[in-house]
Design a protein around this motif. Structure first.
Motif, PDB file in Angstrom:
ATOM      1  N   GLN A 101      41.364   0.548  64.802  1.00 57.25           N
ATOM      2  CA  GLN A 101      42.610   1.363  65.964  1.00 57.25           C
ATOM      3  C   GLN A 101      43.437   0.865  66.031  1.00 57.25           C
ATOM      4  O   GLN A 101      44.350   1.523  66.706  1.00 57.25           O
ATOM      5  CB  GLN A 101      41.243   0.254  67.270  1.00 57.25           C
ATOM      6  N   GLU A 102      44.273  -0.391  65.808  1.00 52.98           N
ATOM      7  CA  GLU A 102      45.516  -0.852  65.925  1.00 52.98           C
ATOM      8  C   GLU A 102      46.279   0.311  65.104  1.00 52.98           C
ATOM      9  O   GLU A 102      47.822   0.523  65.583  1.00 52.98           O
ATOM     10  CB  GLU A 102      46.024  -2.559  66.033  1.00 52.98           C
ATOM     11  N   ARG A 103      45.967   0.579  64.356  1.00 55.36           N
ATOM     12  CA  ARG A 103      47.256   1.173  63.562  1.00 55.36           C
ATOM     13  C   ARG A 103      47.011   2.997  63.822  1.00 55.36           C
ATOM     14  O   ARG A 103      48.152   3.471  63.877  1.00 55.36           O
ATOM     15  CB  ARG A 103      46.754   1.178  61.660  1.00 55.36           C
ATOM     16  N   THR A 104      45.871   3.557  64.676  1.00 58.35           N
ATOM     17  CA  THR A 104      45.911   4.832  65.493  1.00 58.35           C
ATOM     18  C   THR A 104      46.564   4.292  65.853  1.00 58.35           C
ATOM     19  O   THR A 104      47.145   5.443  66.089  1.00 58.35           O
ATOM     20  CB  THR A 104      44.027   5.423  65.151  1.00 58.35           C
ATOM     21  N   MET A 105      47.062   4.073  67.350  1.00 55.83           N
ATOM     22  CA  MET A 105      47.470   3.669  68.158  1.00 55.83           C
ATOM     23  C   MET A 105      49.290   3.613  67.684  1.00 55.83           C
ATOM     24  O   MET A 105      49.914   4.081  69.077  1.00 55.83           O
ATOM     25  CB  MET A 105      47.443   2.216  68.516  1.00 55.83           C
ATOM     26  N   GLY A 106      49.521   2.895  66.803  1.00 52.33           N
ATOM     27  CA  GLY A 106      50.564   2.813  66.294  1.00 52.33           C
ATOM     28  C   GLY A 106      51.265   4.137  65.258  1.00 52.33           C
ATOM     29  O   GLY A 106      52.493   4.448  65.642  1.00 52.33           O
ATOM     30  N   ILE A 107      50.239   4.878  64.869  1.00 55.45           N
ATOM     31  CA  ILE A 107      50.293   6.370  64.889  1.00 55.45           C
ATOM     32  C   ILE A 107      50.624   7.446  66.201  1.00 55.45           C
ATOM     33  O   ILE A 107      51.276   8.361  66.087  1.00 55.45           O
ATOM     34  CB  ILE A 107      49.955   6.365  63.682  1.00 55.45           C
ATOM     35  N   LEU A 108      49.990   7.252  66.905  1.00 50.38           N
ATOM     36  CA  LEU A 108      50.204   7.708  68.594  1.00 50.38           C
ATOM     37  C   LEU A 108      50.963   7.507  68.495  1.00 50.38           C
ATOM     38  O   LEU A 108      52.172   8.276  69.711  1.00 50.38           O
ATOM     39  CB  LEU A 108      48.763   7.731  69.127  1.00 50.38           C
ATOM     40  N   MET A 109      51.949   6.079  68.651  1.00 49.31           N
ATOM     41  CA  MET A 109      53.108   6.121  68.996  1.00 49.31           C
ATOM     42  C   MET A 109      54.703   6.590  68.372  1.00 49.31           C
ATOM     43  O   MET A 109      54.836   6.974  68.906  1.00 49.31           O
ATOM     44  CB  MET A 109      52.954   4.643  68.883  1.00 49.31           C
ATOM     45  N   LYS A 110      54.171   6.744  67.710  1.00 51.80           N
ATOM     46  CA  LYS A 110      55.441   7.009  66.834  1.00 51.80           C
ATOM     47  C   LYS A 110      55.418   8.606  67.371  1.00 51.80           C
ATOM     48  O   LYS A 110      56.651   9.044  67.385  1.00 51.80           O
ATOM     49  CB  LYS A 110      55.335   6.566  65.475  1.00 51.80           C
ATOM     50  N   GLU A 152      58.445  10.641  69.265  1.00 46.62           N
ATOM     51  CA  GLU A 152      59.126  11.673  68.549  1.00 46.62           C
ATOM     52  C   GLU A 152      59.678  13.201  69.606  1.00 46.62           C
ATOM     53  O   GLU A 152      58.508  13.419  69.948  1.00 46.62           O
ATOM     54  CB  GLU A 152      59.222  11.675  67.207  1.00 46.62           C
ATOM     55  N   GLY A 153      61.028  13.546  69.675  1.00 49.09           N
ATOM     56  CA  GLY A 153      60.900  14.793  70.951  1.00 49.09           C
ATOM     57  C   GLY A 153      60.909  15.755  69.488  1.00 49.09           C
ATOM     58  O   GLY A 153      60.701  17.274  70.628  1.00 49.09           O
ATOM     59  N   ASN A 154      60.911  16.303  68.252  1.00 46.86           N
ATOM     60  CA  ASN A 154      60.948  16.975  67.509  1.00 46.86           C
ATOM     61  C   ASN A 154      59.833  16.893  67.007  1.00 46.86           C
ATOM     62  O   ASN A 154      59.733  16.733  66.296  1.00 46.86           O
ATOM     63  CB  ASN A 154      62.401  16.697  66.416  1.00 46.86           C
ATOM     64  N   ASP A 155      58.778  18.818  67.455  1.00 44.89           N
ATOM     65  CA  ASP A 155      57.709  18.609  66.858  1.00 44.89           C
ATOM     66  C   ASP A 155      57.722  18.430  65.526  1.00 44.89           C
ATOM     67  O   ASP A 155      56.773  17.930  64.789  1.00 44.89           O
ATOM     68  CB  ASP A 155      56.757  20.093  67.279  1.00 44.89           C
ATOM     69  N   ASP A 156      58.625  19.542  64.302  1.00 44.76           N
ATOM     70  CA  ASP A 156      58.012  19.066  63.251  1.00 44.76           C
ATOM     71  C   ASP A 156      58.651  17.676  62.101  1.00 44.76           C
ATOM     72  O   ASP A 156      57.372  17.380  61.604  1.00 44.76           O
ATOM     73  CB  ASP A 156      59.685  19.833  62.528  1.00 44.76           C
ATOM     74  N   LEU A 157      59.325  16.798  63.299  1.00 42.62           N
ATOM     75  CA  LEU A 157      58.725  15.652  62.670  1.00 42.62           C
ATOM     76  C   LEU A 157      58.097  14.852  63.484  1.00 42.62           C
ATOM     77  O   LEU A 157      57.474  14.234  62.306  1.00 42.62           O
ATOM     78  CB  LEU A 157      60.557  14.780  63.180  1.00 42.62           C
ATOM     79  N   ARG A 201      55.018  13.086  77.169  1.00 38.41           N
ATOM     80  CA  ARG A 201      56.656  13.141  77.960  1.00 38.41           C
ATOM     81  C   ARG A 201      57.517  13.863  78.982  1.00 38.41           C
ATOM     82  O   ARG A 201      57.743  12.802  79.114  1.00 38.41           O
ATOM     83  CB  ARG A 201      57.274  14.081  76.833  1.00 38.41           C
ATOM     84  N   ILE A 202      56.418  15.228  79.372  1.00 37.72           N
ATOM     85  CA  ILE A 202      56.987  15.497  80.386  1.00 37.72           C
ATOM     86  C   ILE A 202      56.419  14.147  82.279  1.00 37.72           C
ATOM     87  O   ILE A 202      57.921  14.206  82.915  1.00 37.72           O
ATOM     88  CB  ILE A 202      55.779  16.779  80.993  1.00 37.72           C
ATOM     89  N   THR A 203      55.691  13.596  81.330  1.00 41.35           N
ATOM     90  CA  THR A 203      55.385  12.797  82.827  1.00 41.35           C
ATOM     91  C   THR A 203      56.463  11.168  82.466  1.00 41.35           C
ATOM     92  O   THR A 203      56.652  11.109  83.651  1.00 41.35           O
ATOM     93  CB  THR A 203      53.929  12.452  82.822  1.00 41.35           C
ATOM     94  N   TYR A 204      56.844  10.783  81.146  1.00 41.63           N
ATOM     95  CA  TYR A 204      57.552   9.809  81.703  1.00 41.63           C
ATOM     96  C   TYR A 204      58.431   9.533  81.223  1.00 41.63           C
ATOM     97  O   TYR A 204      60.024   8.948  81.723  1.00 41.63           O
ATOM     98  CB  TYR A 204      56.871   8.919  80.042  1.00 41.63           C
ATOM     99  N   ILE A 205      59.233  10.566  80.106  1.00 37.88           N
ATOM    100  CA  ILE A 205      60.673  11.021  80.523  1.00 37.88           C
ATOM    101  C   ILE A 205      61.741  11.653  81.032  1.00 37.88           C
ATOM    102  O   ILE A 205      60.924  13.107  81.599  1.00 37.88           O
ATOM    103  CB  ILE A 205      60.877  11.564  79.123  1.00 37.88           C
ATOM    104  N   ILE A 212      62.600   6.340  69.805  1.00 41.64           N
ATOM    105  CA  ILE A 212      62.918   6.426  71.555  1.00 41.64           C
ATOM    106  C   ILE A 212      63.925   7.851  71.049  1.00 41.64           C
ATOM    107  O   ILE A 212      64.849   7.473  71.357  1.00 41.64           O
ATOM    108  CB  ILE A 212      62.450   5.757  71.905  1.00 41.64           C
ATOM    109  N   LYS A 213      62.998   9.028  71.869  1.00 42.13           N
ATOM    110  CA  LYS A 213      64.024  10.181  71.770  1.00 42.13           C
ATOM    111  C   LYS A 213      63.550  10.627  73.170  1.00 42.13           C
ATOM    112  O   LYS A 213      62.869  11.395  73.307  1.00 42.13           O
ATOM    113  CB  LYS A 213      63.642  11.883  70.830  1.00 42.13           C
ATOM    114  N   ILE A 214      64.555  10.574  74.456  1.00 45.25           N
ATOM    115  CA  ILE A 214      64.468  10.895  75.261  1.00 45.25           C
ATOM    116  C   ILE A 214      65.311  12.542  75.517  1.00 45.25           C
ATOM    117  O   ILE A 214      64.075  13.392  76.134  1.00 45.25           O
ATOM    118  CB  ILE A 214      65.698  10.787  76.304  1.00 45.25           C
ATOM    119  N   SER A 215      65.855  13.145  74.809  1.00 45.32           N
ATOM    120  CA  SER A 215      66.017  14.861  74.337  1.00 45.32           C
ATOM    121  C   SER A 215      64.794  14.738  72.861  1.00 45.32           C
ATOM    122  O   SER A 215      65.753  14.228  71.714  1.00 45.32           O
ATOM    123  CB  SER A 215      67.290  14.745  73.812  1.00 45.32           C
TER     124      SER A 215
END
Length: 410
Positions: free
Chosen positions: A292-301, A305-310, A339-343, A388-391
């Motif tokens: 669960q912790e590793r899954t949370m880490g992956i989701l955080m990354k 990340e603002g770029n879909d491909d990356l 991202r729409i909600t928090y950035i 963290i990518k704001i843009s």
């Protein structure tokens, strides 16, 4: 367990605040007692010699007394808000404590950080989080749900056993969001957790994670708070997603948000297999907790990340290219909504201002590698707040600055 650099900084700050508040309270107490004594001797029970004195200083005490009483009251109020003033007993009623039902797995180890919550754990939790302002039913529903969710999710059990910021807990149905925690930013004070719906266990668990993050030092940066706050929220959102994918196997009802799709369950399954392959001697519960912790880490990354491909490259790297097209689309939808909600637009304005002052932010910059270590240790996945990518198309100002500094030292 050895304290991290950030936790030591928090404890130093708490000690300084406590020392200063105690000194202020002592000084105000002494001056108030002295002036009160003068007023008593001069006006209430005057001596023969004092009757002959009608000096300015004699009557000035009458003016000073209410002023120092007010200062004493304010100093006492500030001291009571210090985080070391936890409750001496559980904030739950005896009726609630007696009605609670606990859940355990057969192979659970005692005193394991991932093990299900015990009556002692609940007692400790409810000394730090004050539920006394809630009626019986709400107390019972919230704590019983926490016990159940912590049983189903070892990562939640671990969070609730950790040091949390002492907070008062209240229900505020007028809120526009599920939950919120307010706490001192420049000073560390007792917090307030406000929840819109007391049956929303996901929101409650989310805010309790923030209470842990505060005591872990995740909110220490002041000038770089746009990054530290987004990282903390990404961590919290990843926990929400874990809960949304949890199957309730106990038969007891607990209300959580609607499932967000099978893609999270798939990531969990992949990470559980990874943990099992590399940690064969640990219990099934610990394997699930670490997965669960590793899954949370992956989701955080993915969230930062603002770029879909990356973003796709990140998630497929940790999932060994096992997610299909539909699962990736579900992931993008979830991430973009967050991202729409928090950035916000003002984040870009704040970043522009940071460009000129970053070299002067010595203390905050010193905290960055420690924050990266903190989230990396919490999730088992390497994390960088500067990523963290704001843009969606540009690196963060912090990332570019740190990269430039690194190149100068080569």
């Amino acid at each position: 367990m050895q304290q991290s650099f950030l936790q030591k900084q928090i404890q130093k700050n708490i000690f300084k605040q406590k020392l200063i508040s105690n000194i202020c309270l002592s000084i105000c107490s002494l001056f108030t007692l002295n002036i009160a004594n003068n007023v008593y001797c001069n006006f209430i029970s005057p001596s023969p010699t004092s009757k002959q004195k009608n000096s300015f200083f004699k009557y000035a005490d009458l003016v000073q007394l209410p002023a120092f009483l007010f200062l004493f009251y304010q100093s006492l109020k500030i001291r009571r808000e210090d985080v070391d003033n936890t409750l001496t007993k559980s904030s739950l009623t005896k009726e609630v404590l007696n009605e609670l039902r606990y859940f355990y797995d057969e192979d659970e180890k005692e005193n394991d950080i991932y093990s299900s919550l015990t009556p002692k754990d609940i007692e400790n939790l409810t000394k730090v989080i004050d539920f006394s302002g809630l009626p019986y039913l709400q107390q019972y529903e919230i704590i019983q749900s926490l016990i159940l969710v912590a049983h189903l999710n070892p990562v939640v059990a671990k969070n609730l056993k950790s040091p949390l910021l002492p907070c008062q807990f209240k229900i505020n149905q007028d809120m526009l969001m599920g939950g919120n925690i307010s706490h001192g930013k420049k000073s560390i004070k007792k917090g307030l957790i406000s929840i819109q719906n007391y049956l929303d266990i996901t929101a409650i668990t989310h805010e309790l994670l923030h209470a842990k993050q505060i005591m872990d030092g995740a909110f220490l940066p002041q000038e770089l708070d746009i990054y530290s706050h987004l990282m903390a929220e990404a961590h919290g959102r990843s926990l929400n997603l874990i809960l949304s994918a949890t199957d309730n196997t106990t038969g007891y009802f607990v209300k959580m948000r609607n499932p967000m799709g099978n893609w999270i369950k798939k990531i969990l399954k992949i990470q559980k297999h990874y943990i099992s392959q590399n940690n064969k001697c640990i219990s099934e519960r610990e394997k699930l907790g670490k997965a669960q912790e590793r899954t949370m880490g992956i989701l955080m990354k993915c969230l930062i990340e603002g770029n879909d491909d990356l973003r796709e490259k990140i998630i497929q790297r940790y999932c060994y290219d096992q997610l299909n097209y539909i699962e990736l689309e579900e992931m993008h939808l979830e991430v973009n909504c967050w991202r729409i909600t928090y950035i916000k637009e003002d984040h870009e304005i704040k970043e522009e201002k940071l460009k000129n002052i970053l070299p002067n932010l010595t203390y905050d910059l010193k905290l960055v590698p420690h924050l990266n270590d903190y989230y990396s240790n919490e999730t088992g996945i390497p994390q960088q707040i500067e990523s963290i990518k704001i843009s969606s198309s540009q690196n963060s100002v912090l990332y570019d600055y740190l990269k430039a500094q690194k190149q100068k030292t080569k």
